[in-house]
Design a protein around this motif. Structure first.
Motif, mmCIF file in Angstrom:
data_model
loop_
_atom_site.group_PDB
_atom_site.id
_atom_site.type_symbol
_atom_site.label_atom_id
_atom_site.label_comp_id
_atom_site.label_asym_id
_atom_site.label_seq_id
_atom_site.Cartn_x
_atom_site.Cartn_y
_atom_site.Cartn_z
ATOM 1 N N GLU A 204 0.874 -1.514 0.443
ATOM 2 C CA GLU A 204 0.231 -0.102 -0.154
ATOM 3 C C GLU A 204 0.965 1.371 -0.148
ATOM 4 O OE1 GLU A 204 -0.693 -2.687 1.993
ATOM 5 O OE2 GLU A 204 -2.357 -3.564 1.470
ATOM 6 N N ALA A 205 2.105 1.383 0.463
ATOM 7 C CA ALA A 205 2.941 2.451 0.825
ATOM 8 C C ALA A 205 3.409 2.551 -0.369
ATOM 9 C CB ALA A 205 3.533 2.215 2.237
ATOM 10 N N THR B 29 1.326 4.661 -2.366
ATOM 11 C CA THR B 29 1.271 5.682 -2.327
ATOM 12 C C THR B 29 2.579 6.531 -2.591
ATOM 13 O OG1 THR B 29 -0.146 5.109 -0.064
ATOM 14 C CG2 THR B 29 1.043 7.088 -0.496
ATOM 15 N N ASN B 30 3.611 6.110 -2.554
ATOM 16 C CA ASN B 30 4.555 6.766 -3.161
ATOM 17 C C ASN B 30 4.780 6.038 -4.436
ATOM 18 O OD1 ASN B 30 7.721 6.015 -3.479
ATOM 19 N ND2 ASN B 30 7.126 7.433 -2.419
ATOM 20 N N PHE C 192 2.021 6.821 -6.536
ATOM 21 C CA PHE C 192 0.722 8.200 -7.123
ATOM 22 C C PHE C 192 1.402 9.189 -6.413
ATOM 23 C CE2 PHE C 192 -2.380 11.345 -5.999
ATOM 24 C CZ PHE C 192 -2.994 10.640 -7.298
ATOM 25 N N PHE C 193 1.665 9.886 -5.723
ATOM 26 C CA PHE C 193 2.258 11.241 -4.925
ATOM 27 C C PHE C 193 3.658 11.332 -5.419
ATOM 28 C CE2 PHE C 193 -0.522 10.437 -1.767
ATOM 29 C CZ PHE C 193 -1.242 12.005 -1.342
#
Length: 323
Positions: free
Chosen positions: A102-103, A106-107, A109-110
């Motif tokens: 998940e992290a 997220t990484n 995406f940003f």
């Protein structure tokens, strides 16, 4: 349709690992010196971009359409540095190379969201310069604070949607083999290639997105400067022509700093060594964020005058308080 592809579509054999391993700089010697350099780059990026945002926010003379875009560039520069550098330092300097699934997404995406915004913002700045030089009498009518705010908002939304599609398709992949990502962050390409089921949508995205978010903006910027060059040739006076050219200097340097390393990496293709590619792409993603505020502070006349006025006010305030 093969059983593997069928499993992909009915989502019955999706294997998502608890952790990925970011290999990145692991095989590159003397990287501790590079981490010290990254710390310096990050500190300058945070201070420089925060200063640019502060000056634009506090000086009403800079509350113009052009500086709405410059403020937007500073925000995206600050965000991409924050999304990348602290994680890189934690991952490799403190040997924390494990990152949860998940992290990782997220990484991904940003980092890509803010990188896309850097590209889009430079494109919007080229539009601003093109209208200012090619249609000077209509500039205030065409480029307003409201229109520029709308344009920048739309670019943020498009950038988010573009990378969101890539992240959603990452969730459909099954990782039943290696979980070692050969990059310095959760890069889309090295990550989706680890999948053991059909990754065709991700493959298409990995080839189409660079065209949409880097090459088309660069083509648009090139087109605007062709229009600018033609408009400058029609200006009779050499001094007026030079003055108009100076308003584009900062933007041209920003474009070169951002796009040139990307173009070099793509041009070298498979001939570049993997370690050299990792170092080159990491520098290409962190250096523009550090250099952009410095370039704008030194090369933009309005911003330089704003800095001078700010320090004069501070000096008068300190002198008055001491007396």
């Amino acid at each position: 349709m093969s059983p593997l592809n069928s499993a992909y579509f009915i989502n019955t054999s999706i294997v998502q690992p608890d952790f990925f391993v970011i290999s990145g700089f692991a095989g590159i010697p003397h990287t501790k010196y590079y981490y010290v350099f990254l710390c310096f780059v990050y500190a300058v990026s945070v201070l420089g971009n925060s200063f640019v945002m502060f000056m634009i926010y506090t000086d009403h003379c800079l509350h113009s359409p052009k500086y709405i875009v410059v403020f937007n560039l500073a925000v995206s520069d600050l965000c991409v540095s924050t999304a990348l550098v602290p994680t890189m330092i934690d991952t490799f300097l403190f040997k924390s190379q494990l990152i949860s699934f998940e992290a990782c997404l997220t990484n991904m995406f940003f980092v890509f969201w803010f990188l896309i915004m850097q590209s889009f913002t430079l494109t919007v700045l080229s539009y601003d310069r093109c209208v200012a030089i090619c249609l000077p009498l209509r500039y205030n009518e065409i480029v307003t604070n409201k229109s520029m705010s709308v344009i920048t908002t739309i670019t943020w939304i498009i950038a988010a949607l573009a990378i969101l599609v890539a992240v959603i398709f990452m969730n459909r992949l099954s990782f039943c083999k290696s979980t070692v990502i050969n990059s310095y962050f959760c890069d889309h390409g090295p990550t989706f290639r680890l999948a053991c089921n059909d990754n065709t949508p991700n493959y298409v995205i990995s080839h189409s997105h660079p065209v949409l978010i880097f090459w088309l903006p660069l083509l648009f910027i090139t087109g605007t400067y062709i229009c600018i060059a033609r408009a400058l040739l029609k200006i009779a006076g050499a001094s007026e022509r030079l003055k108009a050219m100076k308003t584009c200097t900062a933007h041209l340097i920003l474009v070169s700093v951002f796009y040139f390393p990307i173009c070099i990496t793509y041009a070298m293709g498979a001939t570049i060594h993997q370690n050299a590619r990792i170092i080159n792409t990491s520098l290409a993603t962190v250096l523009p964020s550090m250099l952009n505020p410095i370039i704008y502070s030194l090369k933009t006349e309005e911003f330089t005058e704003s800095i001078k006025k700010f320090y004069r006010r501070k000096k008068i305030h300190i002198t008055g308080r001491n007396t």
